[in-house]
Write an enzyme that holds these catalytic residues in place. Structure first.
Site, PDB file in Angstrom:
ATOM      1  N   HIS A  49     -80.841 -43.857 100.541  1.00  0.00           N
ATOM      2  CA  HIS A  49     -81.559 -42.951 100.506  1.00  0.00           C
ATOM      3  C   HIS A  49     -83.419 -43.186  99.458  1.00  0.00           C
ATOM      4  O   HIS A  49     -84.123 -42.470  99.053  1.00  0.00           O
ATOM      5  CB  HIS A  49     -81.307 -43.716  98.794  1.00  0.00           C
ATOM      6  CG  HIS A  49     -79.457 -43.223  98.632  1.00  0.00           C
ATOM      7  ND1 HIS A  49     -79.438 -42.180  98.804  1.00  0.00           N
ATOM      8  CD2 HIS A  49     -78.487 -43.765  98.420  1.00  0.00           C
ATOM      9  CE1 HIS A  49     -77.440 -41.886  98.549  1.00  0.00           C
ATOM     10  NE2 HIS A  49     -77.088 -43.128  98.291  1.00  0.00           N
ATOM     11  N   GLU A 150     -67.912 -47.991  98.818  1.00  0.00           N
ATOM     12  CA  GLU A 150     -68.360 -47.403  97.409  1.00  0.00           C
ATOM     13  C   GLU A 150     -67.640 -45.500  97.109  1.00  0.00           C
ATOM     14  O   GLU A 150     -67.964 -45.029  96.851  1.00  0.00           O
ATOM     15  CB  GLU A 150     -69.534 -46.483  97.680  1.00  0.00           C
ATOM     16  CG  GLU A 150     -70.361 -46.110  99.079  1.00  0.00           C
ATOM     17  CD  GLU A 150     -71.489 -46.248  99.092  1.00  0.00           C
ATOM     18  OE1 GLU A 150     -72.042 -46.302  98.088  1.00  0.00           O
ATOM     19  OE2 GLU A 150     -71.829 -46.323 100.394  1.00  0.00           O
ATOM     20  N   ASP A 176     -71.143 -44.385  93.513  1.00  0.00           N
ATOM     21  CA  ASP A 176     -70.748 -44.027  94.511  1.00  0.00           C
ATOM     22  C   ASP A 176     -69.335 -44.472  94.040  1.00  0.00           C
ATOM     23  O   ASP A 176     -68.044 -43.303  94.034  1.00  0.00           O
ATOM     24  CB  ASP A 176     -71.270 -43.807  96.133  1.00  0.00           C
ATOM     25  CG  ASP A 176     -72.480 -43.206  96.399  1.00  0.00           C
ATOM     26  OD1 ASP A 176     -72.613 -42.203  95.671  1.00  0.00           O
ATOM     27  OD2 ASP A 176     -72.707 -43.884  97.122  1.00  0.00           O
TER      28      ASP A 176
END
Lengths: 266, 266, 266, 266, 266, 266
Positions: A49, A150, A176
């Site tokens: 990310h 996740e 997530d």
């Protein structure tokens, strides 16, 4: 000047059994050094990310190796080429997102370690320069691998995943996981379904002696996390830190300006 | 999509007569956007003490032009080539360090404005794309120029410097000025000699209607600065913000860890 | 992790009174680390004849600071902005080409040191993170400045140049000096005119206790240089090293190929 | 100015039946040109163990195309996107690590060649500019593909791998193969088990007329390799060359310094 | 593979006495190659109004040297460091903006040529690799220097400027000259005052046999320029070309869309 | 300053039911802005045949988000890491090459959308700064996904591919499809076999209300494409535009030179 080769586990022991971690999400060696120098035990260059490509991650890892932190990396996906290039650039640990099966966890191990444990290809140009020949003998015992759990499917398979030989730890993808469980607004320690899943993860990780990490900020949330069993705490990201303090600075300016204007008007 | 061409003075008027400013000292468009989006009126890309070269400043200025801030630049020295390239990359203002004489201030003006005010060479590739032909007519009335006063000699010549036609403002180099005055540890508003020099600067700037700026952080210091006459406040730098919040995060972690450990031991 | 702040002179003393130096002429932190790790006392990032811009020099200096070498820089010209940005990026010494007068040498000193010795502007972002507050107090006594003497005019003014307070050393531009003396093919220690000029340079430098450096490769030439009075020897450049060993490798291949082919034909 | 389109095989024929090769492991066009100009027949940009990302490899390949060498690339893994982008950037050959099955070798061929041989997507922007329309017709007959054999499993499947239509050559991963065979310290031509495996590889490659390559340095090892059947010799890497010559330079300095000091003391 | 060393004058002779020129204003080797391959005699990397820093100019010049064009550079200002670094990166000519006096023209010559003509420092790393030792002997006769005349003051001093030994040509800054003459909207060949000034420039340049250049696009304007005495025509810039053709493409789309919609509605 | 979040479909409606598109194939924010500002509805950063890596694509997407176009990306292959990083950098649409099966189309959807539609991992750092919390709720309804159909196999499976829930459109790979059909020289609307395949694709896309795109230049071809059912037209690429206009400029120069020379000779 050879660097000492310190594994994440050794550093954890030295730090009393838990680790503070920071996430670099911005490219650049300059910000990386400033951020990493604030006292974290280990720093992760985030290629998932974070908006950092392999090309920029390389000099960041190269530099972090020379600071007093363990240099880690989060890769964008379970990709052999990226994992091995980051290790050859000096990362001493790899976090891989979206691990859902023991087969995937096994591939992470396979990519990150030399034979006989894995099939990492030999050619650690930078670590050889950094650590000398000690690296050859100790790479497998030094490098850390984290599987991110996740998704609901990851939780279902957590026992098999944690049973994979060579895996060092589990890293929780809280948001997530909440989305995957159909509870997109759930927060940790405030939602029964989410907490139950997390509890399962932590239990299986502990059972196998694995490190367990998550992102948690603020004394209170960090403490609850540690009490819950987590021993690897991402306490800040570079952009989060920059944003939050800059926001405060603008507020300071505005208060001062209002106060000054009001005083003038009186 | 043409951008509106807003000068720093127009923005100041809209903001009530003073401006909040942030300094980008790290290269990279990503951190620049995150930092600039926290509410500053204007943002300065710092090529002097920031570790940013011209090559990296260009995309940063290009992006800042599209955010709701006035894009400014601080150049490393009174260098015609750098000043003009930064303006051609979209900077709407230039801060130049170490101005000590009216001749130097006049050169700053000469480099930054088109004839007849100055001798900037015509070729504003990026501003033409951003602002259209309006730029040609309004560049001279839009672009801001700041002379940094940061030596005893600059203070001596402040009257002549502020008399230079075309100059928009004065920016105080507090620490350099203190060093130049032989008082390296002096702090603003706490040292008579330093304060007297600063007062001289502010008076002459005000006399000519110039903007006066400085770096000041924290509500209290900002307020004193505004009360003193400053109307352009650098309230944060990106690295300062990142460092300060990251330091706090590590402290949070340590407190939490100690509390948790103590509770466990009990 | 604070770094110890070691000046070039301290390193020279530790090394027995002379220094081995390497020149980085290629951009990139990776090659810089590999090259710098071969045992040089100090490494110079060359922004003059090296094809390295300020933008690339910054991460190179940042990294070299963390290796066991003194990080130096050669700037393209007597340019205040470049000199100060390189120091703010962690260079602990500056070599400036084409110094021909004591006025130019004085400007080099002025740009490189804080008041009262010079007028360097305060803002050492990276060194503060690297060395802590010790840097503030010791920058002036740590940073080295080298004036390159490489023209007949520089030789004429050598006495006045070496008399400039604050200058640390002289670096010989052998080839440029030979050209300037009208002897473009002259080699050091083989040409009376050139040697006489160099002797004058060395004598005046020694008189003032300055470091004296040059580029010299091969045991024999290095030894003659040391015997002549030089105590700062650039023994290799990165591209020179790469080129020379690669050339040898191609020759090795060709010999082997010919031998193998001949054997086969017999 | 159109470039002539020369395949690796044509170059090999012109060079007498074997090829000298150099490996670029450092990013940057400048070092690439200096290194590549030393006389190699072909130069490989190494994205696997070299610390080079796709972004930096592109201008390197673009430049190497204009020098008198065949530009090759080693990709980090069997990744369609990377292989095709490197070909679109002008690579005339691809080496892929860790080929263990004929299915993998077939995928390498599939990714690297246009239909009907493979499924490379059409869009060779740079080669079109370099070679003109000739590229369209001759890309498939010009581009070389090398499968690296570096595991016991790869050796087991060597017959099937070498039978894949379209494959140009085999490249030996000596150290990885030794590790995979459980003989991490084995050296080529000094270990029966390793040599037997290599012999199998070479025999099958020869049977199909494939090129066979390896890394080998020094006249003696190169000659043994050629005698053994290898006809593609990586005789140097850029970092190896730089390191080795720089190390020598430091030694030269030290010898000279000691000699000079001893003479002085006498 | 040594490149032939061809001066701009030789190329001009080969092309019939005039030169077509293109300006690269965008950074990047990829666009540079595509643009430069369209048939220009020489290509200028523009560091003044182009948004290209030294760091990006280096690989562009390195590549252009290998294409069939003479690689030139326009520097941002009369800066010794930048001029010499661009020459060391392979530029075979330098255009310098804002030359207003013969002293400035003399400095341009001084910076660009080796002794005895100038004082360029010796260290042409890249040209040595490109052209071999021929470069040493022929650099001074190969490298071109252009003084831009773009102010009234420059026109006043044109006789003295063109008398400077070593200068190769004059390049007209049409728009800046018009502004300097107080006629910001004047166009070449349509304004008596501007044309008179340009005529003076061309006459003096021709008197000394200098090349005379300008930016002119479209057959008609180019022809008038050649008839007027210009023999170096900048017929396109990369961004101008991209913009103009992209604008046309959008218009094509819109026409087609309207036609198709109208047909559908009928 | 929050940006409005506009999906490609909303933009298409606003534009009358079809979209003009441009392809960025050169790295760099500067050229991207100039190109994107010519009036396209949406602009695609091409990481497949464009020579752009992820690292350069990020600032390009970041900037395009601030211009009045929808920022799209074409990825090199069906790679989860790359797709998600480009979305986290602000791309509002993804085109994926070589989709041949419904399983592959489903993976594209899975990678590009958040649960429950897909499994995109949460962490949209840049979009959060650009669009605020609106992004969280509307990402799935805003982001566009295009499957490229460019092989016979893709055509065979077109019904199943277009049936995949979440897919926004189909993009035709004309040249690859022609090659795959064994008709490498076929042109659209001039070859029965190719046209039949394209017709099949368009029919199935229309049946499901999908957008259908292709590259088509020139009013006539664009009009035929729209009449055929296409409603997403790539009317230009940056390099195509630059090349074509530069070629014209060189021709202009040559005509003018010939005319002028002929006139002179008469």
């Amino acid at each position: 000047m050879r660097l000492p080769l310190i594994s994440l586990k050794q550093r954890s022991t030295a730090a009393g059994g838990a680790l503070s971690n920071g996430y670099c999400m911005m490219p650049g060696t300059f910000s990386a050094e400033i951020f990493a120098s604030q006292g974290f035990d280990c720093v992760t260059v985030d290629l998932q990310h974070g908006l950092i490509g392999s090309s920029e991650a390389i000099p960041m890892l190269q530099l972090l190796s020379r600071l007093d932190v363990t240099p880690l990396v989060r890769v964008p996906a379970l990709n052999e080429g990226v994992i091995q290039q980051m290790l050859d650039a000096g990362a001493l640990g790899v976090t891989c997102p979206m691990i859902e099966t023991s087969e995937q966890a096994a591939r992470l191990v396979e990519y990150a370690y030399y034979p006989p444990l894995g099939r990492r290809s030999f050619g650690p140009t930078l670590p050889l320069s950094q650590y000398g020949s000690e690296y050859l003998e100790q790479a497998n015992s030094t490098i850390a691998t984290f599987a991110m759990i996740e998704t609901a499917r990851g939780v279902e398979n957590i026992e098999a995943i944690t049973d994979i030989d060579g895996l060092t730890g589990i890293y929780l993808g809280t948001m997530d996981l909440a989305m995957s469980l159909g509870r997109p607004k759930a927060k940790l320690f405030e939602d029964e379904v989410l907490d139950a899943a997390v509890s399962t993860i932590v239990c299986h990780a502990k059972r196998r002696g694995l490190v367990v990490g998550l992102l948690a900020s603020g004394t209170s949330l960090i403490r609850r996390s540690i009490d819950f069993g987590f021993n690897f705490i991402t306490a800040a990201t570079d952009i989060g830190a920059m944003r939050s303090d800059a926001e405060r600075a603008v507020k300071d300016y505005r208060s001062a300006f209002v106060l000054s204007t009001q005083a003038n008007e009186e």
